[in-house]
Design an enzyme around this catalytic site. Structure first.
Site, PDB file in Angstrom:
ATOM      1  N   ARG A 123       0.847  -1.198   0.000  1.00 42.35           N
ATOM      2  CA  ARG A 123       0.000   0.000   0.000  1.00 42.35           C
ATOM      3  C   ARG A 123       0.882   1.247   0.000  1.00 42.35           C
ATOM      4  O   ARG A 123       1.130   1.853   1.036  1.00 42.35           O
ATOM      5  CB  ARG A 123      -0.947  -0.029   1.191  1.00 42.35           C
ATOM      6  N   GLN A 128      -1.471   2.556  -5.955  1.00 40.91           N
ATOM      7  CA  GLN A 128      -2.890   2.664  -5.607  1.00 40.91           C
ATOM      8  C   GLN A 128      -3.801   2.145  -6.714  1.00 40.91           C
ATOM      9  O   GLN A 128      -4.838   1.535  -6.439  1.00 40.91           O
ATOM     10  CB  GLN A 128      -3.234   4.114  -5.278  1.00 40.91           C
ATOM     11  N   ASP A 131      -4.082  -1.791  -6.617  1.00 42.36           N
ATOM     12  CA  ASP A 131      -4.485  -2.429  -5.359  1.00 42.36           C
ATOM     13  C   ASP A 131      -5.845  -3.122  -5.481  1.00 42.36           C
ATOM     14  O   ASP A 131      -6.890  -2.591  -5.090  1.00 42.36           O
ATOM     15  CB  ASP A 131      -4.511  -1.375  -4.251  1.00 42.36           C
ATOM     16  N   SER A 134      -7.902  -3.805  -2.227  1.00 38.50           N
ATOM     17  CA  SER A 134      -8.699  -2.664  -1.767  1.00 38.50           C
ATOM     18  C   SER A 134      -9.929  -2.450  -2.635  1.00 38.50           C
ATOM     19  O   SER A 134     -11.027  -2.175  -2.137  1.00 38.50           O
ATOM     20  CB  SER A 134      -7.847  -1.393  -1.748  1.00 38.50           C
ATOM     21  N   TYR A 229      -1.614  -3.052   7.593  1.00 38.18           N
ATOM     22  CA  TYR A 229      -2.601  -3.992   8.095  1.00 38.18           C
ATOM     23  C   TYR A 229      -2.388  -4.214   9.600  1.00 38.18           C
ATOM     24  O   TYR A 229      -1.356  -3.862  10.166  1.00 38.18           O
ATOM     25  CB  TYR A 229      -2.492  -5.337   7.356  1.00 38.18           C
TER      26      TYR A 229
END
Length: 373
Positions: A123, A128, A131, A134, A229
């Site tokens: 991350r 981005q 990902d 996500s 995380y």
């Protein structure tokens, strides 16, 4: 010119596809050839004609597609039969868990297939748009609240009528990662009172910015890994968390659980005793069901009723909105592939990039990553 193959997903409950006509068109523009297995996009409402119109070749025989591929795009881990068809030196990009899919990863290494796990993308700002974890969690959080709203015998918003006032539903969200934050935002839009628990203090501001209340935990352990995380908590922390959460859970109409620790079974945060004390008609949607569930009574892949509470352990919630899920997932994979093209449009893994270092599990017959941080 590299050849990308997109097979049909074989799992009966999987409605997503790893490429859309829009991403196929982009690949073609970047001088890549694309083959899509016949019917691969049907469950996501993308027809073979749509893919052909974007420039893809429709492949009737999956074996031919696999054996010709330089790059294979999938949603789920491949079967042993599919791996046997993959050429040495080809690259697979899909969801692969270094902890749970060990036999698959070993088989891929044996076949000298370079396997890139979208689960393991770091991350960081640069990745981005890659990902996928996500992008899919976002949709799962949204859908979890809708399932809860349908199952709950109360409406979510405050309603003032001539017949009296209906108080808003109380929603508790456990875990404020991507799925949890989307669940918070969706529940708030529906008018519920929302409280959120997370072991990472860094998310408190995000929670409050969405209009929800952060459930403060007095024990101050650093439970955020470098990856962003959560880390596994100590027994003392879990005991304190259980005591505090219990007070909020037994007053909740809806609970959405999303707490996961990478590489570990989901922490058990809701005991049978707590469920027994919850209001009759309450609902738990357990997004951690795949990893064993945050609720002691969750049944993986099932909806059950215990002590008057409905517990939803449905899997692959992102796949239940396949048009949206496939659209964003395909864009994630598009970004991954295009980021590995050199100036001559030749595909090769750039080993100096952090995302490749973190997420390329096998390379040239060797297993590079057996665990994540």
């Amino acid at each position: 010119m590299a050849y990308i193959f997109v097979p049909k997903e074989l799992q009966a409950d999987e409605n997503r596809v790893a490429a859309t006509p829009a991403t196929v068109k982009r690949f073609i523009q970047d001088k890549l050839r694309v083959g899509v297995e016949k019917g691969a996009g049907e469950k996501s409402f993308f027809s073979d004609e749509h893919y052909e119109g974007a420039g893809a070749e429709i492949v009737s025989d999956a074996e031919t597609g696999f054996r010709s591929a330089d790059i294979i795009l999938m949603v789920n881990p491949p079967t042993s039969e599919q791996i046997e068809l993959m050429p040495a030196g080809s690259s697979l990009i899909s969801f692969l868990c270094p902890f749970q899919d060990v036999p698959v990863i070993e088989h891929l290494a044996k076949r000298k297939v370079n396997a890139f796990s979208v689960n393991s993308i770091p991350r960081i700002t640069r990745t981005q748009d890659q990902d996928a974890l996500s992008s899919q969690s976002n949709l799962a959080g949204y859908k979890a609240v809708l399932l809860a709203a349908v199952a709950c015998p109360k409406i979510f918003p405050l309603l003032m009528t001539a017949a009296g006032t209906l108080r808003p539903a109380r929603v508790v969200v456990i875990g404020a990662g991507v799925a949890g934050l989307q669940a918070v935002a969706t529940a708030k839009r529906l008018g519920a009172i929302v409280e959120v628990s997370d072991v990472r203090m860094s998310v408190k501001e995000q929670i409050e910015s969405l209009g929800a209340r952060f459930i403060d935990l007095p024990v101050r352990e650093n439970l955020e890994a470098a990856s962003g995380y959560a880390k596994e908590a100590s027994e003392e922390f879990l005991r304190k968390q259980h005591e505090i959460l219990c007070k909020h859970l037994i007053e909740a109409d809806v609970v959405i659980t999303t707490a996961l620790v990478p590489g570990r079974p989901a922490p058990k945060l809701i005991s049978a005793k707590i469920v027994e004390q919850m209001p009759k008609g309450s609902v738990i949607v357990d997004l951690a069901a795949q990893q064993g569930g945050n609720c002691e009574l969750t049944v993986k892949g099932k909806t059950v009723e215990k002590f008057g509470t409905t517990i939803i352990g449905t899997l692959n919630l992102a796949g239940s909105v396949p048009v949206s899920a496939s659209t964003v997932y395909a864009r994630n994979l598009q970004s991954i592939v295009l980021s590995q093209l050199d100036k001559n449009k030749k595909f090769a893994w750039m080993m100096d990039k952090q995302e490749v270092s973190d997420a390329l599990l096998t390379y040239d017959g060797a297993i590079r990553k057996r665990e994540t941080q």
